[in-house]
Design a protein around this motif. Structure first.
Motif, PDB file in Angstrom:
ATOM      1  N   CYS A 555       0.841  -1.205   0.000  1.00  0.00           N
ATOM      2  CA  CYS A 555       0.000   0.000   0.000  1.00  0.00           C
ATOM      3  C   CYS A 555       0.868   1.245   0.000  1.00  0.00           C
ATOM      4  O   CYS A 555       0.615   2.195   0.756  1.00  0.00           O
ATOM      5  N   THR A 556       1.911   1.230  -0.782  1.00  0.00           N
ATOM      6  CA  THR A 556       2.740   2.420  -0.916  1.00  0.00           C
ATOM      7  C   THR A 556       2.671   2.862  -2.374  1.00  0.00           C
ATOM      8  O   THR A 556       2.035   2.227  -3.205  1.00  0.00           O
ATOM      9  N   PRO A 578      -2.420  -1.603  -4.656  1.00  0.00           N
ATOM     10  CA  PRO A 578      -2.981  -0.470  -5.387  1.00  0.00           C
ATOM     11  C   PRO A 578      -1.864   0.332  -6.072  1.00  0.00           C
ATOM     12  O   PRO A 578      -2.146   1.257  -6.824  1.00  0.00           O
ATOM     13  N   ASN A 579      -0.626  -0.023  -5.797  1.00  0.00           N
ATOM     14  CA  ASN A 579       0.535   0.691  -6.348  1.00  0.00           C
ATOM     15  C   ASN A 579       0.678   0.350  -7.841  1.00  0.00           C
ATOM     16  O   ASN A 579       0.783  -0.800  -8.222  1.00  0.00           O
ATOM     17  N   LYS A 580       0.706   1.416  -8.655  1.00  0.00           N
ATOM     18  CA  LYS A 580       0.681   1.176 -10.111  1.00  0.00           C
ATOM     19  C   LYS A 580       2.067   1.005 -10.711  1.00  0.00           C
ATOM     20  O   LYS A 580       2.192   0.697 -11.901  1.00  0.00           O
ATOM     21  N   THR A 608      -7.282  -2.163  -7.899  1.00  0.00           N
ATOM     22  CA  THR A 608      -7.315  -0.739  -7.561  1.00  0.00           C
ATOM     23  C   THR A 608      -6.282   0.082  -8.335  1.00  0.00           C
ATOM     24  O   THR A 608      -6.179   1.283  -8.132  1.00  0.00           O
ATOM     25  N   GLY A 665      -8.348  12.700   0.190  1.00  0.00           N
ATOM     26  CA  GLY A 665      -7.706  11.395  -0.032  1.00  0.00           C
ATOM     27  C   GLY A 665      -7.774  10.925  -1.472  1.00  0.00           C
ATOM     28  O   GLY A 665      -7.618   9.733  -1.740  1.00  0.00           O
TER      29      GLY A 665
END
Ligand SMILES: NC(=O)c1ccc[n+]([C@@H]2O[C@H](COP(=O)([O-])OP(=O)(O)OC[C@H]3O[C@@H](n4cnc5c(N)ncnc54)[C@H](O)[C@@H]3O)[C@@H](O)[C@H]2O)c1
Ligand SMILES: N[C@@H](CCO)C(=O)O
Ligand code: NA
Length: 818
Positions: A555-556, A578-580, A608, A665
């Protein structure tokens, strides 16, 4: 008649002997007719063996050990027998110890310890414990008699492992019990030859005594009292979720104990089994627990499997060669040789090609076995009929046992599938045609993971454990933890899923705990127990733990962390993020992660990455799986930019609107990534790749909406200052669109292998015109959705929806692994 047997721990201390006496008294109050067999006090037999060894080698300080044995027994007398009766008992016990000392003196003089003398020395353990307990019982007014089993159990003269003469023994036992109505307290483990030489009954000796008496007296039940609540579904030291097995068949108990379940030693219960006498395994220290009943038929159970056990260290011997095919007698010779050398074989497996036979043995004997077989098969090896005899070490064998497996399909499938999904390589397999045991040989370092995942899958009413490692406890990470915490009860009861966070790290501190980190106090835990973060160390620990059903959650927005994904997937750990960054680098890296996950049978999930929790990636993957082809993608993929252009009005500051987006956010940790178009470029790139197009980052054309000076801002505060300075520029953009009745939308599109993104004014007729808040919208035109596109729309940024998308990915892995 009921026969009770108390093992070494049950008679190991004053307190436990009190418990034993209480159990005997309870039986008497119930009016039960009982006979009781005792082991030596815990540890005494081993000490006697050691004393014998010391005496033979001439070490004189064995007397010191004898004193300690005497003290232990004297302490029981002091604690449990009324003072005025003590001296008589002390004298009696002293007499027995004198006999032992005389014997040891003899041994130390002739410096020789025969098996016969060895048996005599070890007999003192049971003789002492039973003598003292008899006196304790008598001092409570119970009419009881010490019974020396050597008078009633007759054996041959195979010292150390004597064979019982049942005809004579049964007769003597029956005669003895017919003569008296006093409670008989019997020494376990020992017997004697017809010449009255002392013998011992080998492993499980006192259980054997109880079983012989039970059979001879046609007992209705034999109770084996020990220090655990009966047999368990697995060794609780290795499988914390193991639980009691209420009933088990003789055959199952036999199979389980062969593979290391050491609560009872079923071969010693054979006389009871032969007469169909049920054996109960009970806990002296928890006497109201029902324990385990071992009998011919077990009650119908909820589970197809009864238990799982393991031998932790074995070696596999592989005998292989083309000359073995169709040649009768090779295996006869092989196993004949092994038998002649008294080498016990744990498991055998031969494929029907007959090209090789492998068998498992105790690794301590492996070199010896190789030497023996090399010699015995020298000719076959010289002629090339047998290639070589190879030993493989560092292996374990796991046995999955249960009568319920008979004629029931799918068990092996489940077993192999769960091991496969957890990356446990199977080295060899064996299933007896009795179908109550499937045994697999695996690498030793996977033992705990394999045992726990098998236990988890076969004992279904218990929740499947999902072990999570979280990196990043920022906005999304902490929201995810809160969601897991809130939902854990539901997942456990409705989905049989126990979500356990076993590791977490932020940039400063990390904590790892295989028992799980409590989610209502994780911040404090990080502060108090956390050690300085090192991502390489964190990842190494994860691999080291080798826990089943592990998921790594990133989650970074860190760029460096993605280098670990591949090695994690390779170690059969799923990755959710969720990190792309990982998916928007070079195409070859994207592919490599996909392939690694596929090859390893684990999951790499990143719903995500696009549109937060909206089911966009899943939809594309679904269409691709079903064979659809993508023609065009048009989308608004930035929650931040949506929000900004839905909120920005003349008169309010553009920079403030961006700040608001950040507070809500929606933005990336660095909002320049949103406004520069980078975030959207990554998303359209990922979408195109998911849709089957091998695009590179440079294939995406970005028409940036920002003036050059904003793009060049070196820090986030400087960036905001530049935005303030350029407010007119943004107002002009807005005014221009509004005069034409249009709205500003930051649109990404992909068509004909080309991806472009940029600010587009859209008119009222355009489907993107109506978009509100931080919504995203994607429109897919495909072969099958050609006339009207498939559209997905909704909030595409924000902590709750993003964390929830990550959570859904995590839970889907739980379902997959189950
Ligand atoms: N906010 C959204 O709506 C949204 C939507 C989809 C995806 N995402 C993605 O989610 C990810 C997290 O976003 P966020 O809003 O929670 O960001 P955040 O900045 O609030 O949190 C990230 C956390 O990770 C920590 N971190 C960074 N590098 C680390 C490392 N090497 N080791 C340990 N910790 C490290 C940071 O200290 C920070 O606490 C980003 O990749 C973002 O693109 C966010
Ligand atoms: N910053 C991103 C979050 C979702 O990936 C956005 O604004 O859309
Ligand atoms: Na999504």
């Amino acid at each position: 008649m009921q026969v009770l047997k108390f093992g070494g721990t049950s008679v190991g201390s004053v307190d436990s002997i009190k418990q034993v006496i209480q159990i005997i008294e309870n039986h008497r109050q119930n009016g039960d007719q009982i006979t009781v067999v005792f082991s030596a006090m815990g540890g005494i037999t081993n000490q006697l063996i050691e004393i014998g060894r010391m005496a033979t080698t001439g070490e004189t300080d064995y007397m010191e050990l004898v004193r300690r044995i005497e003290d232990r027994h004297f302490n029981v007398i002091k604690a449990l027998i009324p003072v005025k009766e003590q001296s008589k008992v002390f004298a009696h016990v002293r007499g027995i110890i004198n006999e032992l000392e005389d014997l040891l003196r003899g041994v130390s003089l002739i410096r020789e310890l025969t098996l016969r003398t060895h048996d005599l020395i070890t007999s003192f353990g049971e003789r002492l414990s039973t003598t003292i307990i008899t006196e304790c019982v008598k001092s409570r007014g119970i009419p009881a008699q010490f019974c020396d089993a050597r008078k009633i159990i007759k054996t041959d003269a195979q010292f150390g492992q004597a064979e019982v003469n049942y005809t004579l023994t049964n007769q003597l036992v029956q005669e003895h019990f017919a003569k008296t109505s006093d409670l008989q307290l019997v020494t376990g483990f020992i017997g004697s030859t017809e010449k009255n030489e002392t013998t011992t009954l080998g492993r499980g000796g006192s259980d054997y005594t109880a079983s012989i008496l039970g059979a001879a007296l046609n007992a209705e039940v034999i109770d084996i009292w020990t220090d655990v609540d009966g047999m368990m579904t697995a060794d609780p030291r290795k499988v914390p979720n193991a639980f009691n097995i209420p009933t088990i068949t003789y055959a199952e108990a036999m199979e389980l104990s062969h593979f290391g379940a050491k609560v009872i030693y079923p071969p010693s219960l054979q006389p009871a089994f032969a007469r169909n006498i049920p054996v109960r395994v009970l806990n002296t220290f928890n006497p109201t627990h029902a324990g385990t009943v071992v009998s011919r038929t077990a009650e119908r159970r909820q589970y197809t499997i009864t238990g799982i056990s393991s031998i932790d260290d074995i070696a596999l011997v592989n005998v292989q060669g083309s000359g073995m095919i169709g040649v009768a007698g090779v295996s006869a010779k092989l196993f004949g040789v092994l038998a002649a050398h008294k080498i016990s074989v744990i498991l055998i497996s031969q494929a029907s090609s007959e090209h090789s036979i492998c068998f498992a043995i105790d690794p301590r004997g492996a070199e010896n076995v190789k030497t023996i077989l090399d010699a015995e098969f020298a000719t076959e090896i010289a002629h090339g009929h047998i290639d070589n005899i190879a030993i493989e070490r560092d292996l374990s064998v796991i046995a999955t046992v249960g009568e319920g497996m008979k004629k029931s399909s799918g068990i092996a499938g489940k077993l192999f599938s769960v091991l496969g999904k957890n990356g446990v390589n199977i080295v060899a397999v064996a299933q007896g045609s009795s179908e109550i045991n499937i045994s697999v040989v695996i690498n030793k370092n996977n033992l705990s993971k394999a045992l726990n995942s098998l236990h988890n899958i076969f004992f279904q009413s218990e929740a499947r454990v999902l072990n999570l490692y979280l990196v990043g406890t920022g906005l999304i990470g902490k929201t995810l933890l809160q969601q897991i915490y809130n939902q854990s009860e539901y997942l456990r009861s409705e989905k049989l899923l126990k979500v356990c966070v076993v590791g977490m790290t932020n940039t400063k501190k990390m904590v790892l705990d295989t028992r799980g980190i409590s989610l209502d106090g994780w911040r404090e835990r990080l502060l108090t127990d956390g050690v300085t973060t090192s991502l390489p160390a964190f990842v190494e620990k994860i691999k080291d733990y080798n826990l089943p059903n592990s998921v790594f959650i990133d989650c970074t927005s860190d760029k460096d962390i993605v280098q670990f994904y591949e090695s994690l997937l390779d170690a059969n750990i799923s990755v959710v993020t969720p990190n792309k960054v990982a998916n928007s680098g070079p195409y070859s890296e994207y592919r490599r992660l996909q392939r690694t996950a596929l090859n390893r049978g684990v999951k790499f999930l990143y719903e995500t990455n696009v549109g937060a929790g909206l089911p966009i990636i899943n939809t594309v993957q679904g269409l691709m799986t079903a064979g659809d082809r993508f023609l065009k993608i048009e989308a608004i993929l930035s929650g931040t930019l949506s929000f900004i252009f839905n909120t920005f009005r003349p008169g309010i500051s553009f920079a403030d609107v961006v700040r608001e987006a950040k507070e809500k956010g929606y933005t990336e940790p660095d909002p320049r990534d949103d406004l520069s178009g980078l975030d959207v470029a990554r998303k359209i790139l990922i979408l195109a790749r998911e849709a089957g197009f091998p695009l590179e980052p440079e294939d995406v054309t970005i028409d940036t909406l920002l003036p050059e000076s904003c793009l060049a801002a070196p820090t986030i505060p400087a960036f905001f200052e530049e935005l303030e300075r350029n407010n007119d520029y943004f107002e002009n953009l807005l005014a221009e669109a509004e005069t034409k009745g249009e709205k500003l939308r930051f649109v990404a599109s992909f068509e004909n292998n080309k991806a472009t993104i940029g600010l587009r004014p859209v008119g009222v007729e355009h489907p993107f015109y109506q978009l509100t808040g931080a919504d995203n919208i994607v429109s897919f035109t495909t072969e099958r959705y050609k006339d009207r596109p498939l559209v997905i729309k909704g909030p595409g940024a924000g902590a709750e929806v993003t964390a929830s998308g990550v959570f859904a990915d995590v839970v889907s892995i739980g379902s997959y692994l189950a």
